[in-house]
Each structure stands twice: as structure tokens, then as C-alpha cells.
Design a protein around this motif. Structure first.
Motif: not given
Length: 356
Positions: A153, A299, A292
Motif C-alpha cells: 500500500r 493488496f 494509508l
């Protein structure tokens, strides 16, 4: 995908500390869910090992360094950077030290003022970051801290230039000017490169840091995925300034990342200017971090899991690269085991048991 599900990630080098951190004591680090200790031995030799004494399993990072050897705090056994035990205080001096009395060492090296380790067998060397070694540039270390976000990320965010106008609207972005101009994307094996220009707002801090005047500047960004968790970005300004940004994301575990950022500048900034650059860059990264740390750590690797636009080409290729590494393992479940499906429902009736 979670980072723990991809064994290939063990075969890369990761920065875990500043070299200066090892000056006086051993340093505990964690990579991909495993605990390690790094320390500075004799003549600048660096040691790195699993953070566990082979005698009774104590944390070697709780010990200290004596004459270049790491001393275990439990029974005083000492270990050289090679991993070999050099002293067992309880033994008679004339007794040999058993060859099996050694730490589980891992590969370690110093570069760019950072300590890097590789937990597995490296499929690539420590990344080449040319400006970080170039005497025409000044290297500035800015940030090293643990974020509650997964490493993919963090790097995905770095590759995504189009978020600047929105996420960074309080610092360098302008949501009234979101367009990315002339975006090109190239892929060479695991390396990605892109080039794009866009309008960046000039705050007082930006004017002081860049030497530019006015309210806006057109900035050219040359982004590069050097390795799966290493990012480089050469930013070109109209006055000839080159601001090179390096970001690394060491996967601590599935939900935490040791984020490291350092830069190289070709304008020879003095200490006061460097302080201003660091202050602004930290504000920018705090904006990323705030966002984030609220995104789930898994992911996506399958293209249909999310929606994409033309400006997402860099991050789409990143997903393909990670999917290829993940395909080497049987441990990675498909996205639909955790992701919400984004499927159009217009023009058809809802199916029983399925959320429309």
C-alpha cells in the motif's frame, strides 16, 4: 494478498536502521514477521542475526557490544559479526567452543547511510540509486518510522501521482488542477518507469525550498519502481532544480511497514534550507500516512477487483508485478476471499443472497 503469503519477498534487501543507530548498542529490527538484531563489530564490520541466542533463546538485542562482539544479556555468551561464538564465560578457558554455538546470521550491508538486510537468498542486489552516491547531489535523510500500513500500500501510494491534487491539497496539491499531462509508462521486468507533468501549487514553504516565485509551477515527475518495495522519483523544476525522492517500505509484518524516505538535491542546500525541506516533506508524508493507515492491509492482485482509469497505468502494472511474484507461491488466496466485488448491477435483477 498479505506480505506474509509471498515467500519471494524474503529475497530482497531492506533498510532496517540508520548506520548511526549502531554506534553504541545493538539494534532490534523486524522484517516479514521475524525478529533480527544488527550491530557494529570490529573495524566497521556489521553483524545481523535472528534475535535469539542459541543457548537459551534470549533476545540478543537486549545485550550490548563489547570489543565488537555481541554479548547475550542472559549468560554472557559473545558472538562475532560472522555469527561464531567467541566466548562462553562458564566454560574453562582451555575448553574449545562448540562449532554449533553460533547465531543464525543473515546477509547485511551498509549503503547510503542505511543498514540493509536480506532474510533470504537475494534475487537482486541492494538497489542502485545513482543520485544518492553522486557528489553533485546532497543526500538528506528525512524519515524512518513504522506506519500501521502494509508495504504494498505504501509503494502503491508513491507510484500514484494522481492523488497529489487531493490528498496533498493542504501542502502542494490543488484540487482545481487535477489533470496529469503526457503520462507515459514503461515496464522492464520488475522495473517500472513513468513520466508526467502537472501543476503544483507553490506555498511559501515551497517557494523557500525551490527558489521559485509565483503561485504555481509545472513540475515534471519521473517515477521509478526500482524493486518491489523501493521507489525513486526525480522531480524536475523549471529553474533547473532536481529533487530526487527515495522511498523504501520494509515489510515489518502484514500490517506494519518501516517507512524510510531520503532525498538528493542538486542545489547544495545549507542547513537552514535542509530543515525547511525536511519539515515540508514530513507534512506531505503525514498526509499520506493518515490516509494509508485506514486502508486494509490486503493488496489486490486481480485486475477486476478494483476500478481503474488511464492515469492508474503505473499502479496497474505494479499489481501485475506483485501478482507474478505471488504466483510463485501456493499460499496467496484469490482476491474474492476478502475483497468486496465492484460489479455493475444496472440492467439486471439482483440475485438471491447477493448484495445489489
Amino acid at each position: 494478498m498479505l506480505v506474509s503469503q509471498v515467500p519471494a519477498f524474503r529475497d530482497y534487501w531492506y533498510p532496517v536502521a540508520y548506520a548511526a543507530d549502531l554506534a553504541h548498542s545493538p539494534h532490534a529490527v523486524r522484517v516479514l514477521g521475524e525478529d533480527y538484531v544488527v550491530w557494529s563489530g570490529r573495524d566497521g564490520e556489521i553483524g545481523a542475526a535472528v534475535d535469539e541466542c542459541p543457548h537459551r533463546g534470549s533476545r540478543l538485542s537486549q545485550g550490548w557490544v563489547e570489543n565488537g562482539d555481541l554479548v547475550c544479556p542472559y549468560h554472557g555468551w559473545s558472538f562475532a559479526p560472522s555469527g561464531a561464538c567467541t566466548r562462553i564465560p562458564q566454560n574453562d578457558p582451555d575448553k574449545p567452543i562448540p562449532p554449533r554455538a553460533r547465531t543464525l546470521s543473515v546477509l547485511v550491508a551498509e549503503r547510503y547511510g542505511l543498514i540493509w538486510i536480506c532474510p533470504g537468498m537475494p534475487r537482486a542486489s541492494i538497489p542502485e540509486l545513482p543520485e544518492a552516491d553522486d557528489p553533485q547531489y546532497v543526500l538528506i535523510h528525512e524519515i524512518m518510522e513504522v506506519w500501521t500500513a502494509s508495504a504494498p500500500r505504501v509503494i502503491d501510494n508513491a507510484l500514484d501521482v494522481s492523488h497529489l491534487a487531493w490528498t496533498h491539497r493542504r501542502t502542494i496539491g490543488d484540487s482545481s488542477r487535477p489533470r496529469m499531462n503526457g503520462l507515459t509508462v514503461e515496464r522492464d521486468a520488475e522495473r517500472l518507469r513513468s513520466r508526467v507533468s502537472y501543476v503544483s501549487r507553490l506555498t511559501d514553504a515551497q517557494r523557500a525550498n525551490t527558489g521559485l516565485t509565483g503561485e504555481f509551477t509545472t513540475r515534471i515527475t519521473n517515477s521509478e519502481l526500482v524493486q518491489p518495495f523501493v521507489f525513486r522519483d526525480l522531480m524536475e523544476y523549471e529553474n533547473g532544480l532536481r529533487h530526487v525522492l527515495f522511498k523504501t517500505a520494509t515489510p515489518v509484518d502484514d500490517t506494519h511497514t518501516l517507512f524510510c524516505q531520503f532525498i538528493a538535491r542538486n542545489d547544495n542546500p545549507d542547513e537552514a534550507k535542509q530543515a525547511g525541506i525536511i519539515e515540508l516533506d514530513r507534512k506531505i508524508q503525514n498526509e499520506d500516512r493518515e490516509l494509508l493507515e485506514r486502508i486494509r492491509p490486503e493488496f489486490p492482485l486481480q485486475m477486476q477487483t478494483e476500478m481503474h482509469t488511464r492515469t492508474d497505468r503505473m499502479t496497474v502494472e505494479y499489481r501485475r508485478i506483485l501478482a507474478e511474484l505471488a504466483a510463485e507461491s501456493a499460499f496467496v488466496p484469490p482476491d474474492d476471499t476478502w475483497a468486496r466485488p465492484y460489479e455493475p448491477v444496472f440492467g439486471r435483477s439482483s440475485q438471491p443472497g447477493r448484495r445489489p
